[in-house]
Scaffold this motif. Structure first.
Motif, PDB file in Angstrom:
ATOM      1  N   SER A  64       0.837  -1.208   0.000  1.00  9.41           N
ATOM      2  CA  SER A  64       0.000   0.000   0.000  1.00  9.41           C
ATOM      3  C   SER A  64       0.870   1.256   0.000  1.00  9.41           C
ATOM      4  O   SER A  64       0.563   2.233  -0.671  1.00  9.41           O
ATOM      5  CB  SER A  64      -0.971  -0.014   1.173  1.00  9.41           C
ATOM      6  OG  SER A  64      -0.266   0.023   2.390  1.00  9.41           O
ATOM      7  N   LEU A  65       1.988   1.205   0.703  1.00  5.27           N
ATOM      8  CA  LEU A  65       2.882   2.377   0.734  1.00  5.27           C
ATOM      9  C   LEU A  65       3.420   2.671  -0.670  1.00  5.27           C
ATOM     10  O   LEU A  65       3.395   3.821  -1.135  1.00  5.27           O
ATOM     11  CB  LEU A  65       4.042   2.144   1.709  1.00  5.27           C
ATOM     12  CG  LEU A  65       4.998   3.332   1.824  1.00  5.27           C
ATOM     13  CD1 LEU A  65       4.414   4.435   2.696  1.00  5.27           C
ATOM     14  CD2 LEU A  65       6.360   2.903   2.370  1.00  5.27           C
ATOM     15  N   LEU A  66       3.901   1.641  -1.338  1.00  7.31           N
ATOM     16  CA  LEU A  66       4.475   1.859  -2.669  1.00  7.31           C
ATOM     17  C   LEU A  66       3.426   2.361  -3.656  1.00  7.31           C
ATOM     18  O   LEU A  66       3.691   3.254  -4.459  1.00  7.31           O
ATOM     19  CB  LEU A  66       5.135   0.574  -3.187  1.00  7.31           C
ATOM     20  CG  LEU A  66       6.423   0.171  -2.460  1.00  7.31           C
ATOM     21  CD1 LEU A  66       6.939  -1.163  -2.984  1.00  7.31           C
ATOM     22  CD2 LEU A  66       7.507   1.247  -2.606  1.00  7.31           C
ATOM     23  N   ALA A  67       2.221   1.788  -3.583  1.00  5.07           N
ATOM     24  CA  ALA A  67       1.165   2.244  -4.481  1.00  5.07           C
ATOM     25  C   ALA A  67       0.870   3.724  -4.228  1.00  5.07           C
ATOM     26  O   ALA A  67       0.779   4.530  -5.152  1.00  5.07           O
ATOM     27  CB  ALA A  67      -0.090   1.403  -4.285  1.00  5.07           C
ATOM     28  N   ARG A  68       0.780   4.068  -2.948  1.00  6.47           N
ATOM     29  CA  ARG A  68       0.475   5.465  -2.595  1.00  6.47           C
ATOM     30  C   ARG A  68       1.590   6.391  -3.059  1.00  6.47           C
ATOM     31  O   ARG A  68       1.352   7.428  -3.668  1.00  6.47           O
ATOM     32  CB  ARG A  68       0.267   5.561  -1.084  1.00  6.47           C
ATOM     33  CG  ARG A  68      -0.164   6.919  -0.591  1.00  6.47           C
ATOM     34  CD  ARG A  68      -0.812   6.816   0.786  1.00  6.47           C
ATOM     35  NE  ARG A  68       0.021   6.110   1.770  1.00  6.47           N
ATOM     36  CZ  ARG A  68       1.018   6.675   2.441  1.00  6.47           C
ATOM     37  NH1 ARG A  68       1.315   7.938   2.244  1.00  6.47           N
ATOM     38  NH2 ARG A  68       1.709   5.971   3.316  1.00  6.47           N
ATOM     39  N   LEU A  69       2.840   6.007  -2.790  1.00  8.75           N
ATOM     40  CA  LEU A  69       3.955   6.890  -3.138  1.00  8.75           C
ATOM     41  C   LEU A  69       4.164   6.982  -4.649  1.00  8.75           C
ATOM     42  O   LEU A  69       4.662   7.983  -5.144  1.00  8.75           O
ATOM     43  CB  LEU A  69       5.245   6.424  -2.461  1.00  8.75           C
ATOM     44  CG  LEU A  69       5.238   6.504  -0.927  1.00  8.75           C
ATOM     45  CD1 LEU A  69       6.563   6.035  -0.360  1.00  8.75           C
ATOM     46  CD2 LEU A  69       4.923   7.912  -0.455  1.00  8.75           C
ATOM     47  N   MET A  70       3.770   5.930  -5.367  1.00  6.97           N
ATOM     48  CA  MET A  70       3.889   6.009  -6.831  1.00  6.97           C
ATOM     49  C   MET A  70       2.663   6.666  -7.455  1.00  6.97           C
ATOM     50  O   MET A  70       2.659   6.975  -8.637  1.00  6.97           O
ATOM     51  CB  MET A  70       4.064   4.599  -7.436  1.00  6.97           C
ATOM     52  CG  MET A  70       5.409   3.986  -7.140  1.00  6.97           C
ATOM     53  SD  MET A  70       5.750   2.545  -8.193  1.00  6.97           S
ATOM     54  CE  MET A  70       4.631   1.341  -7.522  1.00  6.97           C
ATOM     55  N   GLY A  71       1.606   6.822  -6.644  1.00  3.03           N
ATOM     56  CA  GLY A  71       0.388   7.414  -7.189  1.00  3.03           C
ATOM     57  C   GLY A  71      -0.332   6.469  -8.138  1.00  3.03           C
ATOM     58  O   GLY A  71      -0.913   6.881  -9.128  1.00  3.03           O
ATOM     59  N   VAL A  72      -0.272   5.166  -7.849  1.00  2.00           N
ATOM     60  CA  VAL A  72      -0.977   4.201  -8.694  1.00  2.00           C
ATOM     61  C   VAL A  72      -1.953   3.397  -7.849  1.00  2.00           C
ATOM     62  O   VAL A  72      -1.898   3.422  -6.615  1.00  2.00           O
ATOM     63  CB  VAL A  72      -0.004   3.249  -9.431  1.00  2.00           C
ATOM     64  CG1 VAL A  72       1.035   4.042 -10.202  1.00  2.00           C
ATOM     65  CG2 VAL A  72       0.658   2.273  -8.468  1.00  2.00           C
ATOM     66  N   GLU A  73      -2.818   2.675  -8.517  1.00  2.00           N
ATOM     67  CA  GLU A  73      -3.855   1.913  -7.833  1.00  2.00           C
ATOM     68  C   GLU A  73      -3.280   0.657  -7.189  1.00  2.00           C
ATOM     69  O   GLU A  73      -2.433  -0.007  -7.778  1.00  2.00           O
ATOM     70  CB  GLU A  73      -4.910   1.535  -8.879  1.00  2.00           C
ATOM     71  CG  GLU A  73      -6.310   1.411  -8.367  1.00  2.00           C
ATOM     72  CD  GLU A  73      -6.892   2.706  -7.825  1.00  2.00           C
ATOM     73  OE1 GLU A  73      -6.983   2.796  -6.594  1.00  2.00           O
ATOM     74  OE2 GLU A  73      -7.261   3.596  -8.611  1.00  2.00           O
ATOM     75  N   LEU A  74      -3.748   0.369  -5.980  1.00  2.00           N
ATOM     76  CA  LEU A  74      -3.426  -0.898  -5.317  1.00  2.00           C
ATOM     77  C   LEU A  74      -4.592  -1.844  -5.570  1.00  2.00           C
ATOM     78  O   LEU A  74      -5.724  -1.516  -5.236  1.00  2.00           O
ATOM     79  CB  LEU A  74      -3.246  -0.668  -3.817  1.00  2.00           C
ATOM     80  CG  LEU A  74      -2.971  -1.908  -2.962  1.00  2.00           C
ATOM     81  CD1 LEU A  74      -1.594  -2.462  -3.249  1.00  2.00           C
ATOM     82  CD2 LEU A  74      -3.104  -1.571  -1.477  1.00  2.00           C
TER      83      LEU A  74
END
Lengths: 280, 521
Positions: free
Chosen positions: B237-247
């Protein structure tokens, strides 16, 4: 003398309640190689679906398709026209060194390693080794095939799609899929590389040209005797002009004619027919 | 003021901070000086602040099903610029060689023909995935993300302990450790010129976009997670949020006619790149485990058709199998024509009939590892094992020699760590993360330092009672120190739009028996 055969293989699934989506792979297209030429082949589905074709790791042509509208019945029809060749004489192999050298063992390691379906039990190993004592590789292969044929009686309906070699061996019966699994397991147990072959069989030795008969989705084996040699342990004959090769693998799981997943549908019934016509 | 380093023992292991005479190594002098300024009470306060920062954010790992905080030690690990240079080049070299190996295995298999690696070693790997054969990654990259585990031996040499090329985790701790340290220990960071780690999500996103199928100008990237019960869900979830992409989870995706779509409240949206954090076995029930409910049927064939990119590629596990690991130095020479910059740890191949007897003779002196275990699972440290454990191990080895490798017991380097009794040496390793965008292999300056918290313990895995340290890679003198940037400056906010929950479709197997009992044969 070579034969030309037309095959029509129809698989129908009838679902209790409509299936919403299904994902499938068909391995129904005969191979083209030195002994076999596939002149025509097509796979048709109902409901219609976009198809994706690829050759898998084992060299089998795969037709993948998925259906995304509700359907109560799925029918897959594969038709092909294939030129087959006479059975080959078994390769002349000089001795065990030629088939058991480290180079051969490494090259064919996948065809020497037991799989879930082809793992022999202790009795199988002991009897196979005893059967080949003092024999050269060719005679050893023949002895092992005879052992499989003798121990596993052909009895339709006695096994299922997931039956293992051990199960078929211990109950003493099965269909050609089981006999092929047992044979492959025994051949590997005595150090001979062996593969499972999926295909079709024309049931009659003296087939009339132009006559359509009920055929079989069939399975047999290939064994490495310095060269691959195909033998049908269910019918105790070398595979020849009546045999059409679709794919080769370690066991059934590498070459299932049709596999798939569906959502919804509840239970399902399966109906398979294979029609074979000798054209020339 | 009491010296925090008073009574700090110098042992057999290489210490990251003090040399054999107990003097600070050159690059660690500022750290030692700064710590000497602190009172034990002050250190306690900082440590407590770090712990609560982590707890509040829910940064935990699961140990046998129970969520626990992943302890961050208050003393950072400092890596000198020159040493990092070696790590960076060595990791990049290794990843390039492993990429070449995977490409070769998918193609002509020259490495087998040339007898550099026996065929049996590759095809007997539990990660060998014939089902993925024939998938050609659009930009040639299979190892988009890797974590190469390094240790430092008694002489201070960095060695590779294992490669992780499937779905390596831990980078979220690197990012979060730095955030917490910046907040809790700002003046300590200010005394060092530390290279930032916050670029990671941007570099990852760039690499994922670069891997998109040909002709896709503005690719849609998603992070595919097995779900909240996975121990690395926080990271997903952190990586999705920081990349601005959907989890997304498997049920949020649907494959249709060779394309992959994501169900959103705004309708279905085409997906071009899937950064998947689901193991191969569970990724696509059509090809792998048919009972998998976390995957998505059709993904593999969509990738085969070139309509979607899976990152990392399926089947990478053959290259990080621990038996294949023993061949990696040879692979570096074979594919790159270079000498390996980072050596392997000397390893016995139990599969080799010539080596097995020696291993069996010396079981009580060696470390035994299952070839496909990760996270320290199944590992046995001979000198610490009971006679009973050794007997079990012997039986396992004899039954399945291919399943094991053996290594000598290495005293991993130690790093000063806060313990209930003050600062004391604890063993550490280092997992640098590398991102391959197809043009170059970028190594995140930092990486995850794991620390074995119990005294004398050599097992650093979080699942085995380990903690972590913030890893400070020092900038070179001539380089203007890069400012600490935060990801908030670098990346767009996560898009709006919730995912539709379609529920788990019941997937049933349909297959037919070969020759379902009919006339002749």
């Amino acid at each position: 003398m070579s034969w030309r055969l037309r095959i029509r293989h129809t698989t129908g699934y009838a679902y209790d309640t409509p299936v919403l989506a299904s994902f499938n792979e068909a391995r129904l297209t005969p191979v083209t190689d030195v002994d076999q030429l596939t002149l025509e082949a097509q796979v048709v589905t109902s409901p219609e679906a976009e198809q994706q074709r690829y050759w898998d790791y084992w060299g089998t042509q795969v037709t993948a398709f998925d259906v995304h509208r509700p359907h109560s019945r799925l029918v897959v029809t594969a038709t092909s026209v294939v030129d087959t060749a006479d059975a080959r004489p078994a390769p002349v192999v000089s001795g065990w060194d030629a088939v058991r050298s480290p180079e051969v063992r490494d090259r064919f390691v996948e065809m020497l390693t037991p799989t879930e379906r082809t793992r022999p039990d202790e009795e199988m190993v002991v009897l196979a080794r005893k059967a080949v004592e003092g024999l050269d590789p060719h005679d050893a292969a023949m002895a092992v095939m005879a052992l499989a044929h003798e121990r596993v009686a052909y009895r339709p309906g006695s096994t299922g799609v997931a039956t293992s070699a051990q199960e078929a061996w211990s109950q003493g019966s099965g269909v050609c899929q089981d006999i092929a699994h047992v044979t492959v397991a025994l051949l590997r147990a005595v150090g001979l590389p062996a593969s499972y072959v999926s295909g079709y069989l024309h049931p009659r030795r003296e087939a009339a040209i132009g006559q359509t008969v009920t055929g079989e989705s069939h399975a047999w084996v290939e064994v490495w005797l310095g060269g691959w040699w195909a033998y049908d342990p269910t019918n105790t004959v070398p595979a020849g002009e009546r045999h059409v090769v679709v794919g080769r693998g370690r066991d059934y799981a590498d070459v299932p004619p049709l596999k798939g997943l569906f959502s919804g549908g509840g239970g399902h019934r399966l109906d398979v027919t294979v029609e074979v016509t000798r054209l020339q | 003021m009491a010296d925090l380093f008073e009574g700090y023992p110098v042992g057999v292991a290489w210490d990251e901070v003090l040399d054999a005479d107990g003097r600070p190594r050159e690059h660690s002098a500022p750290l030692v000086d700064a710590l000497r300024e602190l009172s034990p009470e002050d250190l306690d306060v900082r440590a407590a602040a770090l712990a609560s920062a982590f707890r509040d954010q829910g940064i935990t790992f699961s140990l046998s099903g129970e969520e626990r905080p992943f302890p961050l030690d208050v003393v950072p690990r400092v890596v000198d610029a020159d040493e990092w240079d070696l790590v960076e080049r060595g990791v990049s070299q290794r990843v390039r060689a492993l990429e070449a190996f995977l490409a070769d295995m998918a193609g002509e298999q020259a490495v087998l023909g040339d007898r550099v690696v026996p065929r049996r070693v590759v095809v007997s790997s539990s990660a060998h995935a014939p089902a993925a054969h024939g998938i050609v990654p659009p930009n040639g990259v299979r190892v988009h993300v890797s974590g190469i585990d390094l240790i430092r031996d008694e002489q201070g040499r960095f060695c590779v302990l294992e490669d992780n090329l499937r779905t390596p985790s831990g980078v979220s701790y690197v990012i979060e450790n730095r955030r917490a340290m910046t907040r809790v220990f700002p003046e300590l960071l200010a005394t060092h010129r530390v290279r930032p780690v916050a670029d990671y999500p941007a570099m990852l996103l760039a690499a994922l976009r670069a891997a998109a199928p040909e002709g896709v100008l503005d690719p849609t990237v998603v992070v595919l997670t097995p779900g909240v019960f996975n121990s690395a869900y926080f990271e997903h979830s952190l990586l999705a949020r920081l990349m601005g992409v959907e989890l997304v989870e498997g049920r949020d995706l649907v494959c249709r006619d060779g394309e992959v779509w994501m169900r959103t409240t705004g309708g279905e949206q085409r997906v071009d790149v899937v950064y998947r954090r689901i193991d191969d076995d569970f990724l696509d029930p059509l090809h792998f485990r048919p009972d998998s409910l976390v995957g998505c049927p059709g993904l593999l064939n969509a990738a085969r058709g070139g309509r979607v990119t899976l990152a990392n590629a399926v089947g990478n596990g053959v290259a990080d199998d621990k038996l294949v690991y023993t061949y990696v130095p040879e692979l570096v020479r074979y594919y790159l024509g270079e000498e390996p910059l980072l050596p392997n740890v000397d390893t016995y191949r139990c599969e080799d009939p010539d080596q097995l007897p020696e291993v069996l003779d010396r079981l009580d002196q060696l470390v035994l590892k299952p070839v496909d275990g990760s996270g320290g699972k199944g590992l046995v440290i001979g000198p610490q094992a009971s006679d009973e454990e050794l007997a079990t191990l012997r039986a396992q080895l004899e039954a399945d020699p291919r399943g094991w490798i053996a290594q000598r017991v290495i005293q991993l380097s130690t790093s000063p760590t806060k313990t209930p009794d003050g600062i004391a040496p604890r063993h550490v390793d280092l997992r640098p993360f590398a991102v391959n965008d197809g043009d170059r292999v970028w190594v995140l300056p930092g990486g995850l330092t794991r620390v074995a918290l119990p005294e004398g313990s050599l097992v650093v895995n979080s699942s085995q009672g380990g903690g972590s340290k913030d890893t400070w890679v020092l900038a070179r003198d001539e380089v203007v120190a890069e400012g600490e940037t935060t990801h908030d400056d670098l990346l767009p906010a996560a898009p709006e739009g919730r995912l539709l929950d379609m529920g788990n479709a019941v997937l049933a197997d349909q297959q037919q028996q070969q020759q379902q009992g009919r006339v002749t044969c």
